[in-house]
Design a protein around this motif. Structure first.
Motif, mmCIF file in Angstrom:
data_model
loop_
_atom_site.group_PDB
_atom_site.id
_atom_site.type_symbol
_atom_site.label_atom_id
_atom_site.label_comp_id
_atom_site.label_asym_id
_atom_site.label_seq_id
_atom_site.Cartn_x
_atom_site.Cartn_y
_atom_site.Cartn_z
ATOM 1 N N ILE A 174 3.254 2.883 -4.978
ATOM 2 C CA ILE A 174 2.663 1.988 -6.019
ATOM 3 C C ILE A 174 2.597 2.946 -7.121
ATOM 4 C CG2 ILE A 174 0.830 0.632 -6.940
ATOM 5 C CD1 ILE A 174 -0.197 0.166 -4.227
ATOM 6 N N HIS A 192 -1.997 -8.598 7.202
ATOM 7 C CA HIS A 192 -1.857 -7.923 6.166
ATOM 8 C C HIS A 192 -2.922 -6.619 6.008
ATOM 9 C CE1 HIS A 192 -0.545 -11.853 4.610
ATOM 10 N NE2 HIS A 192 0.548 -11.005 3.999
ATOM 11 N N ARG A 246 -2.266 -5.925 -1.829
ATOM 12 C CA ARG A 246 -1.802 -6.581 -0.353
ATOM 13 C C ARG A 246 -0.461 -6.185 0.170
ATOM 14 N NH1 ARG A 246 -2.644 -12.721 0.613
ATOM 15 N NH2 ARG A 246 -0.469 -13.096 -0.342
ATOM 16 N N SER A 247 -0.357 -5.880 1.175
ATOM 17 C CA SER A 247 1.209 -5.416 1.942
ATOM 18 C C SER A 247 1.310 -5.990 3.246
ATOM 19 C CB SER A 247 1.273 -4.002 1.550
ATOM 20 O OG SER A 247 2.266 -3.359 2.438
ATOM 21 N N ASP A 280 3.643 -4.231 5.064
ATOM 22 C CA ASP A 280 4.189 -3.241 5.760
ATOM 23 C C ASP A 280 3.805 -1.661 5.351
ATOM 24 O OD1 ASP A 280 5.387 -3.095 3.358
ATOM 25 O OD2 ASP A 280 7.328 -3.374 4.066
ATOM 26 N N ARG A 308 4.545 -0.562 2.699
ATOM 27 C CA ARG A 308 5.568 0.066 1.902
ATOM 28 C C ARG A 308 5.568 -0.879 0.546
ATOM 29 N NH1 ARG A 308 5.035 2.761 6.385
ATOM 30 N NH2 ARG A 308 6.078 4.897 5.976
ATOM 31 N N GLU A 309 5.699 -2.222 0.726
ATOM 32 C CA GLU A 309 5.785 -2.968 -0.499
ATOM 33 C C GLU A 309 4.444 -3.567 -0.897
ATOM 34 O OE1 GLU A 309 8.665 -4.114 -2.333
ATOM 35 O OE2 GLU A 309 9.802 -2.647 -1.050
ATOM 36 N N TRP A 310 3.883 -3.510 -2.052
ATOM 37 C CA TRP A 310 2.569 -3.997 -2.554
ATOM 38 C C TRP A 310 2.398 -4.934 -3.509
ATOM 39 C CZ3 TRP A 310 -1.828 -2.510 0.447
ATOM 40 C CH2 TRP A 310 -1.767 -1.473 1.168
ATOM 41 N N GLU A 311 1.669 -5.867 -3.134
ATOM 42 C CA GLU A 311 1.599 -6.968 -4.211
ATOM 43 C C GLU A 311 0.225 -6.581 -4.936
ATOM 44 O OE1 GLU A 311 1.771 -11.847 -4.469
ATOM 45 O OE2 GLU A 311 1.973 -10.754 -2.630
#
Ligand code: FRU
Length: 470
Positions: free
Chosen positions: A149, A170, A190-191, A193, A195-198
């Motif tokens: 991030i 999650h 939140r993610s 995996d 690796r990718e976060w929102e």
């Protein structure tokens, strides 16, 4: 540009030279966790993983300044006997060159994974922050995976201290942040995996959720549910002082409320002080194998009088609090020393009678339980004075800068105190954990605890054996 000042040879030399000196200091704790040399601050990555407890910590092995933050690492099977583990992280990458700052640990499908803040400062005085991962490999070493991030939009470079947990499908993360209006916030990410976060938005902060102005930066958030309530621990910097609360340079506080897992919103009440003593900051919690929620805090506060503590003369600075079990009663957090600590006790002794006639106790390593209706004073080596009044506690010690008396308060009727002493620290648990006051003090050793007052008291006490990290 990478950090060229920190290297394993430099750290090794600092430890070889520093550890014997720190051990000579009569203020060095006998059973609390402390750095072998250099400066330690926040607990990090507290986790039960694969049958052992792991506790990492912010550590500058090279000096007693807030620089070169690495992650030190201890582990324990029983939460009592700790052993040193290899250094976990050091700030030797582009994205963490000014410090591997605080964060947490998770069990990612059997891999011990650290999430921490890479702190990067620029020459003109600004900074940025990356939330980074590191995964433990088969040899036990932590392999950095780099940032996951970057700085979220709408915030200054002060975004840090990821605390992660898993819920359903999650991963969730709370992050401390400062918005562009210089208000402290807690962000939720939140993610699926890691690796990718929102970015799911702000869940609490200054001028948010019914709070008024509550500081310019919130550090070290931790969110968990205990009993019927969800708690958000946070460390607001710049909180307005009240006459008897939030008196430290920075405070450690919590919000109590309900977290809605559908809307990802947090409804909460006012800020409560988590510990009313002189030294407490940046706590972190984890779950034990048997489901207890434990907390450990840093028994220090940044930017206050820390640089005047005399242990710096022996090359070390700060220690952790004892480990504490949390419980929730009517939306309030209670803290009590973990039961494991009872294994340090020697024989129990008792006293019943007037405070004035109570025996003098060695405060060096002591556990004491006292019941009284107040009107008594506990004097720790003339250096730290606890006045137990009918409706409040007053804890006083002299400023290390000016020599004037400084006071901290806990307000309410006090029925009983449970006190833990360890060379240069005193932790006072009030009414079975309804309140706590944690403080360092630097008495001439061996320190004595004496009592005064006409009123009666009942005491049980134990001397505690030392339990150094191996
Ligand atoms: C809290 C803190 C954190 C930061 C760390 C750096 O004491 O300032 O916000 O990650 O210390 O050591």
């Amino acid at each position: 540009m990478i950090n060229s000042q920190i290297s394993l040879p430099a750290i090794l030399l600092a430890v070889m030279r520093g550890q014997p000196k720190a051990q000579q200091d009569a203020h060095y704790p006998g059973w609390h966790l402390a750095p072998v040399t250099g400066l330690m601050n926040d607990p990090n990555g507290f986790i039960h993983f694969n049958g052992r407890y792991h506790l990492f910590y912010q550590w500058n092995p090279l000096s007693c300044q807030h620089q070169h933050k690495c992650w030190g690492h201890w582990s324990s099977e029983d939460l009592l006997h700790w052993q040193h583990e290899p250094l976990a992280l050091m700030p030797d990458s582009d994205y963490d060159r000014n410090g591997c700052y605080s964060g947490s640990a998770i069990d990612d499908h059997g891999r011990l994974t650290l999430c921490y803040t890479g702190n990067v400062k620029f020459d003109e005085g600004t900074r940025t922050a990356f939330q980074c991962l590191a995964v433990q490999n088969a040899e036990g070493r932590f392999e950095k995976q780099g940032p996951v991030i970057a700085l979220p939009e709408g915030y200054t470079g002060h975004v840090r201290d990821p605390k992660l947990w898993r819920c359903g499908q999650h991963w969730y993360m709370v992050l401390g942040a400062q918005d562009l209006g210089r208000r402290g916030k807690v962000l939720l990410f939140r993610s699926a995996d890691l690796r990718e976060w929102e970015n799911m938005g702000e869940i609490a902060g200054s001028d948010t959720g019914g709070l008024g102005a509550a500081g310019y930066m919130w550090e070290c958030p931790d969110l968990f549910t205990l009993g019927h309530h969800t708690y958000l621990l946070c460390c607001p910097q710049g909180l307005p002082q009240e006459p008897q609360r939030f008196l430290n340079t920075y405070s450690s506080a919590y919000l109590s409320g309900k977290f809605d897992e559908q809307t990802l919103t947090f409804q909460h009440g006012p800020l409560h002080e988590l510990d009313a003593g002189f030294e407490f900051y940046a706590p972190q919690t984890t779950l034990t194998a048997d489901g207890r929620r434990l907390l450990v805090g840093w028994m220090g506060v940044p930017d206050g009088e820390e640089m005047s503590q005399p242990t710096i003369g022996y090359g070390w600075l700060h220690q952790m609090t004892c480990l504490r079990e949390l419980s929730s009663r009517n939306g309030k957090l209670y803290q009590q020393p973990i039961v494991e600590l009872q294994a340090l006790r020697g024989d129990m002794q008792t006293y019943e009678g007037s405070a004035n006639a109570a025996p003098w106790l060695s405060a060096q390593r002591l556990e004491l339980r006292v019941e009284s209706s107040g009107g008594i004073t506990l004097n720790f080596a003339d250096t730290l004075i606890l006045e137990w009044q009918q409706d409040q506690l007053r804890l006083a010690r002299r400023s290390l800068h000016t020599g004037e008396w400084l006071v901290r308060y806990w307000t309410g009727a006090v029925r009983g105190l449970h006190i833990l002493c360890d060379h240069s620290s005193v932790e006072i648990f009030i009414n079975d954990g309804e309140g706590v006051m944690s403080s360092r003090y630097f008495p001439t050793q061996p320190a004595l605890l004496t009592f005064s007052g006409d009123n009666p008291l009942r005491a049980r006490y134990w001397s505690l054996r030392a339990c150094p990290v191996e």
